[in-house]
Write a protein that holds these residues in place. Sequence first.
Motif, mmCIF file in Angstrom:
data_model
loop_
_atom_site.group_PDB
_atom_site.id
_atom_site.type_symbol
_atom_site.label_atom_id
_atom_site.label_comp_id
_atom_site.label_asym_id
_atom_site.label_seq_id
_atom_site.Cartn_x
_atom_site.Cartn_y
_atom_site.Cartn_z
ATOM 1 N N ARG A 73 8.189 -11.975 -0.459
ATOM 2 C CA ARG A 73 7.048 -12.335 0.371
ATOM 3 C C ARG A 73 6.132 -11.130 0.449
ATOM 4 O O ARG A 73 6.578 -10.021 0.752
ATOM 5 N N ALA A 74 4.841 -11.341 0.175
ATOM 6 C CA ALA A 74 3.904 -10.220 0.154
ATOM 7 C C ALA A 74 2.492 -10.730 0.398
ATOM 8 O O ALA A 74 2.198 -11.915 0.230
ATOM 9 N N SER A 75 1.595 -9.836 0.787
ATOM 10 C CA SER A 75 0.179 -10.172 0.926
ATOM 11 C C SER A 75 -0.429 -10.263 -0.473
ATOM 12 O O SER A 75 -0.519 -9.257 -1.178
ATOM 13 N N LEU A 76 -0.845 -11.465 -0.840
ATOM 14 C CA LEU A 76 -1.380 -11.672 -2.188
ATOM 15 C C LEU A 76 -2.628 -12.546 -2.127
ATOM 16 O O LEU A 76 -3.661 -12.099 -1.664
ATOM 17 N N HIS A 77 -2.531 -13.790 -2.579
ATOM 18 C CA HIS A 77 -3.672 -14.689 -2.608
ATOM 19 C C HIS A 77 -4.350 -14.735 -1.236
ATOM 20 O O HIS A 77 -3.697 -14.939 -0.211
ATOM 21 N N PRO A 98 -7.528 -5.010 -5.977
ATOM 22 C CA PRO A 98 -8.907 -4.659 -5.579
ATOM 23 C C PRO A 98 -9.449 -5.558 -4.469
ATOM 24 O O PRO A 98 -10.153 -5.082 -3.571
ATOM 25 N N PHE A 99 -9.112 -6.861 -4.521
ATOM 26 C CA PHE A 99 -9.558 -7.763 -3.473
ATOM 27 C C PHE A 99 -8.929 -7.394 -2.138
ATOM 28 O O PHE A 99 -9.597 -7.406 -1.099
ATOM 29 N N LEU A 100 -7.639 -7.057 -2.138
ATOM 30 C CA LEU A 100 -6.969 -6.685 -0.892
ATOM 31 C C LEU A 100 -7.624 -5.451 -0.279
ATOM 32 O O LEU A 100 -7.790 -5.361 0.945
ATOM 33 N N HIS A 101 -8.008 -4.505 -1.135
ATOM 34 C CA HIS A 101 -8.666 -3.305 -0.626
ATOM 35 C C HIS A 101 -10.037 -3.645 -0.042
ATOM 36 O O HIS A 101 -10.406 -3.136 1.024
ATOM 37 N N ARG A 102 -10.792 -4.517 -0.734
ATOM 38 C CA ARG A 102 -12.098 -4.913 -0.206
ATOM 39 C C ARG A 102 -11.939 -5.716 1.082
ATOM 40 O O ARG A 102 -12.735 -5.573 2.019
ATOM 41 N N ARG A 103 -10.915 -6.571 1.124
ATOM 42 C CA ARG A 103 -10.687 -7.384 2.309
ATOM 43 C C ARG A 103 -10.389 -6.501 3.514
ATOM 44 O O ARG A 103 -10.865 -6.755 4.629
ATOM 45 N N PHE A 104 -9.596 -5.443 3.302
ATOM 46 C CA PHE A 104 -9.306 -4.552 4.413
ATOM 47 C C PHE A 104 -10.569 -3.810 4.851
ATOM 48 O O PHE A 104 -10.818 -3.657 6.059
ATOM 49 N N ALA A 154 -4.617 0.261 13.758
ATOM 50 C CA ALA A 154 -5.419 0.053 12.558
ATOM 51 C C ALA A 154 -4.802 0.748 11.350
ATOM 52 O O ALA A 154 -4.847 0.230 10.226
ATOM 53 N N LEU A 155 -4.216 1.904 11.563
ATOM 54 C CA LEU A 155 -3.546 2.593 10.465
ATOM 55 C C LEU A 155 -2.373 1.769 9.934
ATOM 56 O O LEU A 155 -2.125 1.719 8.724
ATOM 57 N N GLY A 156 -1.637 1.125 10.827
ATOM 58 C CA GLY A 156 -0.528 0.282 10.392
ATOM 59 C C GLY A 156 -1.004 -0.888 9.556
ATOM 60 O O GLY A 156 -0.386 -1.234 8.535
ATOM 61 N N TYR A 157 -2.097 -1.518 9.973
ATOM 62 C CA TYR A 157 -2.661 -2.607 9.188
ATOM 63 C C TYR A 157 -3.156 -2.098 7.838
ATOM 64 O O TYR A 157 -3.000 -2.772 6.807
ATOM 65 N N ALA A 158 -3.748 -0.927 7.831
ATOM 66 C CA ALA A 158 -4.217 -0.355 6.571
ATOM 67 C C ALA A 158 -3.066 -0.181 5.586
ATOM 68 O O ALA A 158 -3.200 -0.467 4.391
ATOM 69 N N ALA A 159 -1.933 0.265 6.090
ATOM 70 C CA ALA A 159 -0.777 0.460 5.209
ATOM 71 C C ALA A 159 -0.327 -0.851 4.584
ATOM 72 O O ALA A 159 -0.049 -0.920 3.376
ATOM 73 N N SER A 160 -0.262 -1.922 5.383
ATOM 74 C CA SER A 160 0.244 -3.189 4.862
ATOM 75 C C SER A 160 -0.750 -3.857 3.915
ATOM 76 O O SER A 160 -0.375 -4.699 3.109
ATOM 77 N N TYR A 161 -2.034 -3.493 4.004
ATOM 78 C CA TYR A 161 -3.031 -4.022 3.081
ATOM 79 C C TYR A 161 -3.096 -3.202 1.791
ATOM 80 O O TYR A 161 -3.243 -3.756 0.694
ATOM 81 N N LEU A 162 -3.039 -1.882 1.910
ATOM 82 C CA LEU A 162 -3.399 -1.009 0.799
ATOM 83 C C LEU A 162 -2.218 -0.574 -0.059
ATOM 84 O O LEU A 162 -2.403 -0.163 -1.199
ATOM 85 N N VAL A 163 -1.010 -0.663 0.479
ATOM 86 C CA VAL A 163 0.181 -0.276 -0.283
ATOM 87 C C VAL A 163 0.795 -1.526 -0.919
ATOM 88 O O VAL A 163 0.984 -2.527 -0.219
ATOM 89 N N ALA A 221 -7.414 -17.982 -5.160
ATOM 90 C CA ALA A 221 -6.904 -16.648 -5.465
ATOM 91 C C ALA A 221 -7.472 -15.579 -4.545
ATOM 92 O O ALA A 221 -6.822 -14.556 -4.303
ATOM 93 N N GLY A 222 -8.695 -15.804 -4.047
ATOM 94 C CA GLY A 222 -9.368 -14.744 -3.319
ATOM 95 C C GLY A 222 -10.055 -13.765 -4.242
ATOM 96 O O GLY A 222 -10.471 -12.689 -3.820
ATOM 97 N N MET A 223 -10.191 -14.135 -5.526
ATOM 98 C CA MET A 223 -10.867 -13.292 -6.499
ATOM 99 C C MET A 223 -12.319 -13.753 -6.651
ATOM 100 O O MET A 223 -12.680 -14.859 -6.262
ATOM 101 N N THR A 224 -13.149 -12.905 -7.225
ATOM 102 C CA THR A 224 -14.543 -13.233 -7.461
ATOM 103 C C THR A 224 -14.883 -12.991 -8.926
ATOM 104 O O THR A 224 -14.074 -12.476 -9.693
#
Length: 352
Positions: A73-77, A98-104, A154-163, A221-224
Amino acid sequence: MIEKLTTRALNRATLHRQLLLDLVTTPALDVVEHLVGMQAQEPFSPYYGLWSRIRDFRPEELASLLEDRKVVRASLHRATIHLVSAADHGRIEPLLRPFLHRRFASSPFGFVLDGLDSDTFIEAATALAAEKPRTRRELSDRLGARWPDRDATALGYAASYLVPAVQVPPRAVWGKSGPAAWTTASTWLGTAEPATTPEEVVRRYLAAFGPASVRDVQTWAGMTRLKPVVEAMDLRTFTDERGRTLYDVPDGPLPDPDTPAPARFLPEFDNLLLGHDDRTRVISDEDYRRGIVVGGKPTLLVDGFVHGTWKIAGDGLDVELFRPLTSAQKADVSSEGARLLAFAGVTGEVRL
Protein backbone atom coordinates in the motif's frame (compact mmCIF):
# COMPACT_ATOMS: atom_id res chain seq x y z
CA MET A 1 -16.22 6.83 -40.16
CA ILE A 2 -15.42 6.48 -36.46
CA GLU A 3 -17.77 4.15 -34.60
CA LYS A 4 -19.88 5.69 -31.85
CA LEU A 5 -20.24 3.78 -28.59
CA THR A 6 -23.36 4.26 -26.51
CA THR A 7 -23.14 4.78 -22.77
CA ARG A 8 -24.52 1.27 -22.28
CA ALA A 9 -21.87 -0.18 -24.59
CA LEU A 10 -19.16 1.60 -22.59
CA ASN A 11 -20.73 0.33 -19.39
CA ARG A 12 -20.58 -3.29 -20.46
CA ALA A 13 -17.06 -2.96 -21.84
CA THR A 14 -15.82 -1.42 -18.60
CA LEU A 15 -17.63 -3.94 -16.39
CA HIS A 16 -16.15 -6.79 -18.42
CA ARG A 17 -12.62 -5.43 -18.12
CA GLN A 18 -13.12 -4.69 -14.44
CA LEU A 19 -14.11 -8.35 -13.93
CA LEU A 20 -17.58 -7.34 -12.75
CA LEU A 21 -19.74 -9.09 -15.33
CA ASP A 22 -18.70 -12.63 -14.42
CA LEU A 23 -16.78 -13.69 -11.33
CA VAL A 24 -13.33 -15.02 -12.19
CA THR A 25 -11.15 -17.71 -10.66
CA THR A 26 -7.95 -15.69 -11.17
CA PRO A 27 -5.53 -15.42 -8.21
CA ALA A 28 -5.85 -12.17 -6.25
CA LEU A 29 -2.31 -11.05 -7.13
CA ASP A 30 -3.08 -11.31 -10.83
CA VAL A 31 -6.34 -9.40 -10.41
CA VAL A 32 -4.54 -6.57 -8.56
CA GLU A 33 -2.04 -6.37 -11.40
CA HIS A 34 -4.73 -6.52 -14.09
CA LEU A 35 -6.51 -3.57 -12.43
CA VAL A 36 -3.17 -1.68 -12.24
CA GLY A 37 -3.75 -1.25 -8.52
CA MET A 38 -6.80 -0.79 -6.31
CA GLN A 39 -7.85 2.28 -4.35
CA ALA A 40 -7.05 1.51 -0.70
CA GLN A 41 -7.31 4.62 1.45
CA GLU A 42 -9.88 2.65 3.43
CA PRO A 43 -7.67 -0.24 4.59
CA PHE A 44 -10.14 -3.07 3.96
CA SER A 45 -11.77 -1.83 0.76
CA PRO A 46 -9.59 -4.01 -1.50
CA TYR A 47 -10.86 -7.14 0.24
CA TYR A 48 -14.41 -6.28 -0.78
CA GLY A 49 -13.25 -5.14 -4.20
CA LEU A 50 -11.61 -8.52 -4.80
CA TRP A 51 -14.61 -10.38 -3.34
CA SER A 52 -16.85 -8.64 -5.88
CA ARG A 53 -14.63 -9.90 -8.71
CA ILE A 54 -13.21 -13.29 -7.68
CA ARG A 55 -15.29 -16.42 -7.15
CA ASP A 56 -14.80 -17.93 -3.68
CA PHE A 57 -12.29 -15.21 -2.69
CA ARG A 58 -11.07 -15.56 0.87
CA PRO A 59 -9.61 -12.56 2.77
CA GLU A 60 -6.70 -14.66 3.97
CA GLU A 61 -5.37 -14.70 0.41
CA LEU A 62 -4.85 -10.95 0.32
CA ALA A 63 -3.70 -10.83 3.94
CA SER A 64 -0.94 -13.31 3.11
CA LEU A 65 0.09 -11.29 0.04
CA LEU A 66 0.50 -8.21 2.25
CA GLU A 67 2.47 -10.03 4.94
CA ASP A 68 4.65 -11.77 2.33
CA ARG A 69 5.42 -8.39 0.69
CA LYS A 70 3.94 -9.40 -2.66
CA VAL A 71 1.51 -6.49 -2.58
CA VAL A 72 1.95 -3.12 -0.88
CA ARG A 73 0.00 0.00 0.00
CA ALA A 74 1.49 3.33 -1.04
CA SER A 75 0.62 6.84 -2.22
CA LEU A 76 0.43 6.48 -5.99
CA HIS A 77 -2.40 7.26 -8.42
CA ARG A 78 -3.94 10.67 -7.68
CA ALA A 79 -1.68 10.90 -4.60
CA THR A 80 -4.00 8.51 -2.76
CA ILE A 81 -3.25 5.19 -1.11
CA HIS A 82 -3.39 2.31 -3.59
CA LEU A 83 -2.81 -1.40 -3.26
CA VAL A 84 -0.42 -2.61 -5.97
CA SER A 85 1.78 -5.60 -6.54
CA ALA A 86 5.35 -5.22 -5.35
CA ALA A 87 6.48 -5.44 -8.97
CA ASP A 88 4.06 -2.72 -10.08
CA HIS A 89 5.25 -0.40 -7.34
CA GLY A 90 8.71 -0.49 -8.88
CA ARG A 91 7.31 -0.08 -12.38
CA ILE A 92 4.81 2.72 -11.73
CA GLU A 93 6.03 4.77 -8.76
CA PRO A 94 8.91 6.46 -10.65
CA LEU A 95 6.44 7.70 -13.29
CA LEU A 96 4.12 9.14 -10.63
CA ARG A 97 6.84 10.61 -8.41
CA PRO A 98 6.99 14.01 -10.18
CA PHE A 99 3.21 14.33 -9.79
CA LEU A 100 3.42 13.47 -6.08
CA HIS A 101 6.04 16.17 -5.61
CA ARG A 102 3.91 18.73 -7.47
CA ARG A 103 0.83 17.65 -5.53
CA PHE A 104 2.62 18.23 -2.24
CA ALA A 105 3.91 21.64 -3.36
CA SER A 106 0.32 22.75 -4.01
CA SER A 107 -1.08 21.16 -0.84
CA PRO A 108 -1.81 23.03 2.42
CA PHE A 109 1.52 21.69 3.73
CA GLY A 110 3.71 22.74 0.79
CA PHE A 111 4.81 25.92 2.57
CA VAL A 112 6.96 23.94 4.97
CA LEU A 113 9.77 23.48 2.44
CA ASP A 114 9.98 27.16 1.47
CA GLY A 115 13.61 28.13 1.77
CA LEU A 116 14.62 24.58 2.75
CA ASP A 117 16.86 22.48 0.53
CA SER A 118 14.53 19.71 -0.64
CA ASP A 119 17.33 17.23 -1.31
CA THR A 120 18.59 17.59 2.26
CA PHE A 121 15.08 17.12 3.61
CA ILE A 122 14.35 14.05 1.49
CA GLU A 123 17.66 12.50 2.51
CA ALA A 124 16.86 12.98 6.20
CA ALA A 125 13.28 11.72 5.86
CA THR A 126 14.44 8.71 3.85
CA ALA A 127 16.99 7.78 6.52
CA LEU A 128 14.35 7.92 9.25
CA ALA A 129 11.86 5.78 7.31
CA ALA A 130 14.54 3.27 6.31
CA GLU A 131 15.72 2.85 9.90
CA LYS A 132 12.37 1.34 10.90
CA PRO A 133 8.67 1.78 10.02
CA ARG A 134 7.39 5.01 11.51
CA THR A 135 3.98 6.63 11.76
CA ARG A 136 3.48 10.10 10.32
CA ARG A 137 3.43 11.43 13.90
CA GLU A 138 6.80 9.81 14.58
CA LEU A 139 8.21 11.29 11.38
CA SER A 140 6.81 14.68 12.37
CA ASP A 141 8.43 14.52 15.81
CA ARG A 142 11.84 13.48 14.48
CA LEU A 143 11.87 15.93 11.58
CA GLY A 144 10.50 18.70 13.79
CA ALA A 145 13.43 18.19 16.15
CA ARG A 146 15.79 18.52 13.17
CA TRP A 147 14.08 21.69 11.92
CA PRO A 148 12.47 23.23 15.04
CA ASP A 149 11.54 26.44 13.20
CA ARG A 150 9.25 24.48 10.84
CA ASP A 151 5.76 23.12 11.33
CA ALA A 152 6.32 19.53 12.50
CA THR A 153 3.00 18.19 11.20
CA ALA A 154 3.69 19.59 7.74
CA LEU A 155 7.15 18.04 7.78
CA GLY A 156 5.59 14.64 8.46
CA TYR A 157 3.24 15.02 5.51
CA ALA A 158 6.15 16.12 3.35
CA ALA A 159 8.00 12.92 4.19
CA SER A 160 5.08 10.67 3.24
CA TYR A 161 4.63 12.51 -0.08
CA LEU A 162 8.24 12.97 -1.14
CA VAL A 163 9.91 9.73 -0.03
CA PRO A 164 9.17 6.56 -2.07
CA ALA A 165 7.57 4.80 0.89
CA VAL A 166 5.05 2.06 1.61
CA GLN A 167 2.73 1.29 4.52
CA VAL A 168 3.55 -1.93 6.34
CA PRO A 169 1.49 -4.65 8.06
CA PRO A 170 -0.37 -5.21 10.31
CA ARG A 171 -2.08 -2.19 8.73
CA ALA A 172 -4.85 -3.46 6.40
CA VAL A 173 -4.36 -7.13 7.30
CA TRP A 174 -7.75 -8.86 7.66
CA GLY A 175 -8.43 -9.74 11.29
CA LYS A 176 -5.62 -7.54 12.57
CA SER A 177 -5.09 -3.84 13.12
CA GLY A 178 -2.26 -1.38 13.33
CA PRO A 179 -1.33 2.24 12.73
CA ALA A 180 -0.31 3.55 9.32
CA ALA A 181 3.45 3.11 9.56
CA TRP A 182 5.78 3.95 6.69
CA THR A 183 9.14 2.62 5.57
CA THR A 184 11.02 3.06 2.32
CA ALA A 185 10.03 0.90 -0.60
CA SER A 186 13.60 -0.24 -1.09
CA THR A 187 13.86 -1.37 2.53
CA TRP A 188 10.58 -3.29 2.43
CA LEU A 189 10.69 -4.68 -1.09
CA GLY A 190 14.38 -4.84 -2.00
CA THR A 191 15.45 -4.39 -5.60
CA ALA A 192 12.71 -2.83 -7.67
CA GLU A 193 11.48 -3.77 -11.10
CA PRO A 194 12.65 -1.36 -13.82
CA ALA A 195 10.36 1.61 -14.31
CA THR A 196 7.81 1.20 -17.08
CA THR A 197 6.92 3.71 -19.80
CA PRO A 198 3.93 6.05 -20.06
CA GLU A 199 2.84 4.09 -23.14
CA GLU A 200 2.71 0.85 -21.18
CA VAL A 201 0.73 2.47 -18.36
CA VAL A 202 -1.77 3.81 -20.91
CA ARG A 203 -2.03 0.39 -22.55
CA ARG A 204 -2.66 -1.36 -19.24
CA TYR A 205 -5.18 1.28 -18.20
CA LEU A 206 -7.17 0.83 -21.40
CA ALA A 207 -7.12 -2.96 -20.99
CA ALA A 208 -8.74 -2.54 -17.56
CA PHE A 209 -10.83 0.63 -17.98
CA GLY A 210 -11.22 1.34 -21.70
CA PRO A 211 -12.29 2.52 -24.14
CA ALA A 212 -11.42 5.90 -22.66
CA SER A 213 -10.42 9.46 -23.43
CA VAL A 214 -7.09 11.12 -22.72
CA ARG A 215 -8.73 13.02 -19.84
CA ASP A 216 -9.99 9.73 -18.44
CA VAL A 217 -6.53 8.21 -18.21
CA GLN A 218 -5.05 11.43 -16.83
CA THR A 219 -7.76 11.62 -14.16
CA TRP A 220 -7.15 8.01 -13.14
CA ALA A 221 -3.36 8.27 -12.94
CA GLY A 222 -3.00 11.86 -11.80
CA MET A 223 -0.54 12.42 -14.65
CA THR A 224 -0.63 15.22 -17.21
CA ARG A 225 0.52 15.80 -20.80
CA LEU A 226 -0.49 12.34 -21.96
CA LYS A 227 -2.28 13.48 -25.13
CA PRO A 228 0.79 13.23 -27.41
CA VAL A 229 1.65 9.87 -25.85
CA VAL A 230 -1.82 8.46 -26.52
CA GLU A 231 -2.12 9.92 -30.01
CA ALA A 232 1.22 8.41 -31.06
CA MET A 233 0.20 4.89 -30.01
CA ASP A 234 -1.35 2.28 -32.29
CA LEU A 235 -4.84 2.34 -30.79
CA ARG A 236 -8.42 1.98 -31.96
CA THR A 237 -10.57 5.10 -31.79
CA PHE A 238 -14.26 5.61 -31.10
CA THR A 239 -16.53 8.45 -30.08
CA ASP A 240 -19.06 8.48 -27.26
CA GLU A 241 -22.51 10.03 -27.01
CA ARG A 242 -20.94 13.29 -25.82
CA GLY A 243 -18.70 13.49 -28.88
CA ARG A 244 -15.45 12.73 -27.06
CA THR A 245 -12.71 10.76 -28.77
CA LEU A 246 -12.09 7.44 -27.03
CA TYR A 247 -9.02 5.24 -27.42
CA ASP A 248 -8.68 1.51 -26.95
CA VAL A 249 -6.19 -1.32 -27.21
CA PRO A 250 -6.53 -3.21 -30.51
CA ASP A 251 -7.85 -6.38 -28.87
CA GLY A 252 -10.06 -4.73 -26.22
CA PRO A 253 -13.31 -6.74 -25.84
CA LEU A 254 -16.62 -4.96 -26.48
CA PRO A 255 -19.45 -7.12 -25.14
CA ASP A 256 -22.98 -6.82 -26.48
CA PRO A 257 -24.61 -3.82 -24.73
CA ASP A 258 -27.51 -6.09 -23.79
CA THR A 259 -25.27 -8.48 -21.86
CA PRO A 260 -26.85 -9.06 -18.42
CA ALA A 261 -25.00 -7.35 -15.55
CA PRO A 262 -25.56 -8.97 -12.14
CA ALA A 263 -25.94 -6.92 -8.98
CA ARG A 264 -22.58 -6.02 -7.47
CA PHE A 265 -21.72 -4.52 -4.09
CA LEU A 266 -18.64 -2.32 -4.44
CA PRO A 267 -16.54 -0.88 -1.60
CA GLU A 268 -15.98 2.81 -0.99
CA PHE A 269 -13.73 4.49 -3.58
CA ASP A 270 -13.73 1.51 -5.93
CA ASN A 271 -11.70 2.41 -9.01
CA LEU A 272 -14.67 1.61 -11.23
CA LEU A 273 -16.10 4.91 -9.97
CA LEU A 274 -12.84 6.86 -9.89
CA GLY A 275 -11.14 5.62 -13.04
CA HIS A 276 -12.60 8.14 -15.51
CA ASP A 277 -13.08 11.86 -15.94
CA ASP A 278 -16.55 11.24 -17.39
CA ARG A 279 -18.15 8.74 -15.02
CA THR A 280 -21.54 8.50 -16.74
CA ARG A 281 -20.65 5.02 -18.01
CA VAL A 282 -21.29 3.77 -14.46
CA ILE A 283 -23.12 6.54 -12.59
CA SER A 284 -25.59 9.14 -13.79
CA ASP A 285 -24.92 12.84 -13.33
CA GLU A 286 -27.92 12.94 -10.98
CA ASP A 287 -26.55 10.21 -8.74
CA TYR A 288 -23.01 11.60 -8.86
CA ARG A 289 -24.34 14.86 -7.40
CA ARG A 290 -25.39 12.88 -4.32
CA GLY A 291 -21.71 12.99 -3.28
CA ILE A 292 -21.41 9.25 -2.80
CA VAL A 293 -18.30 8.89 -4.98
CA VAL A 294 -16.08 11.60 -3.52
CA GLY A 295 -17.72 11.00 -0.15
CA GLY A 296 -16.59 7.40 -0.17
CA LYS A 297 -19.82 5.48 0.32
CA PRO A 298 -20.01 1.81 -0.73
CA THR A 299 -22.18 1.50 -3.82
CA LEU A 300 -24.63 -1.00 -5.28
CA LEU A 301 -24.65 -1.68 -9.02
CA VAL A 302 -27.91 -2.80 -10.62
CA ASP A 303 -27.92 -3.47 -14.36
CA GLY A 304 -24.36 -2.16 -14.39
CA PHE A 305 -25.03 1.30 -12.96
CA VAL A 306 -24.94 2.78 -9.47
CA HIS A 307 -28.39 2.25 -8.00
CA GLY A 308 -27.84 2.81 -4.29
CA THR A 309 -25.50 2.57 -1.31
CA TRP A 310 -25.03 -0.05 1.38
CA LYS A 311 -23.75 -0.51 4.91
CA ILE A 312 -23.14 -3.62 6.98
CA ALA A 313 -24.63 -3.41 10.46
CA GLY A 314 -24.30 -5.83 13.36
CA ASP A 315 -27.55 -7.53 12.42
CA GLY A 316 -27.51 -7.43 8.63
CA LEU A 317 -27.09 -5.35 5.50
CA ASP A 318 -28.84 -2.02 5.02
CA VAL A 319 -29.31 -0.99 1.38
CA GLU A 320 -30.45 2.51 0.40
CA LEU A 321 -31.98 2.41 -3.06
CA PHE A 322 -32.16 5.45 -5.33
CA ARG A 323 -34.98 3.98 -7.43
CA PRO A 324 -37.39 1.05 -7.13
CA LEU A 325 -36.29 -2.41 -8.27
CA THR A 326 -38.16 -4.92 -10.34
CA SER A 327 -38.96 -8.19 -8.60
CA ALA A 328 -36.13 -9.92 -10.49
CA GLN A 329 -33.66 -7.19 -9.55
CA LYS A 330 -34.75 -7.32 -5.93
CA ALA A 331 -34.12 -11.07 -5.84
CA ASP A 332 -30.70 -10.60 -7.44
CA VAL A 333 -29.71 -7.88 -4.96
CA SER A 334 -30.94 -9.93 -2.00
CA SER A 335 -28.99 -12.98 -3.15
CA GLU A 336 -25.78 -11.03 -3.68
CA GLY A 337 -26.33 -9.22 -0.37
CA ALA A 338 -26.59 -12.55 1.44
CA ARG A 339 -23.31 -13.56 -0.17
CA LEU A 340 -21.76 -10.31 1.05
CA LEU A 341 -22.91 -10.92 4.61
CA ALA A 342 -21.42 -14.41 4.55
CA PHE A 343 -18.10 -12.99 3.37
CA ALA A 344 -18.13 -10.36 6.12
CA GLY A 345 -19.01 -12.98 8.73
CA VAL A 346 -22.23 -11.23 9.74
CA THR A 347 -25.45 -13.06 10.50
CA GLY A 348 -28.58 -11.15 9.57
CA GLU A 349 -30.90 -10.09 6.81
CA VAL A 350 -30.65 -7.91 3.72
CA ARG A 351 -32.86 -4.87 4.21
CA LEU A 352 -33.86 -3.10 1.00
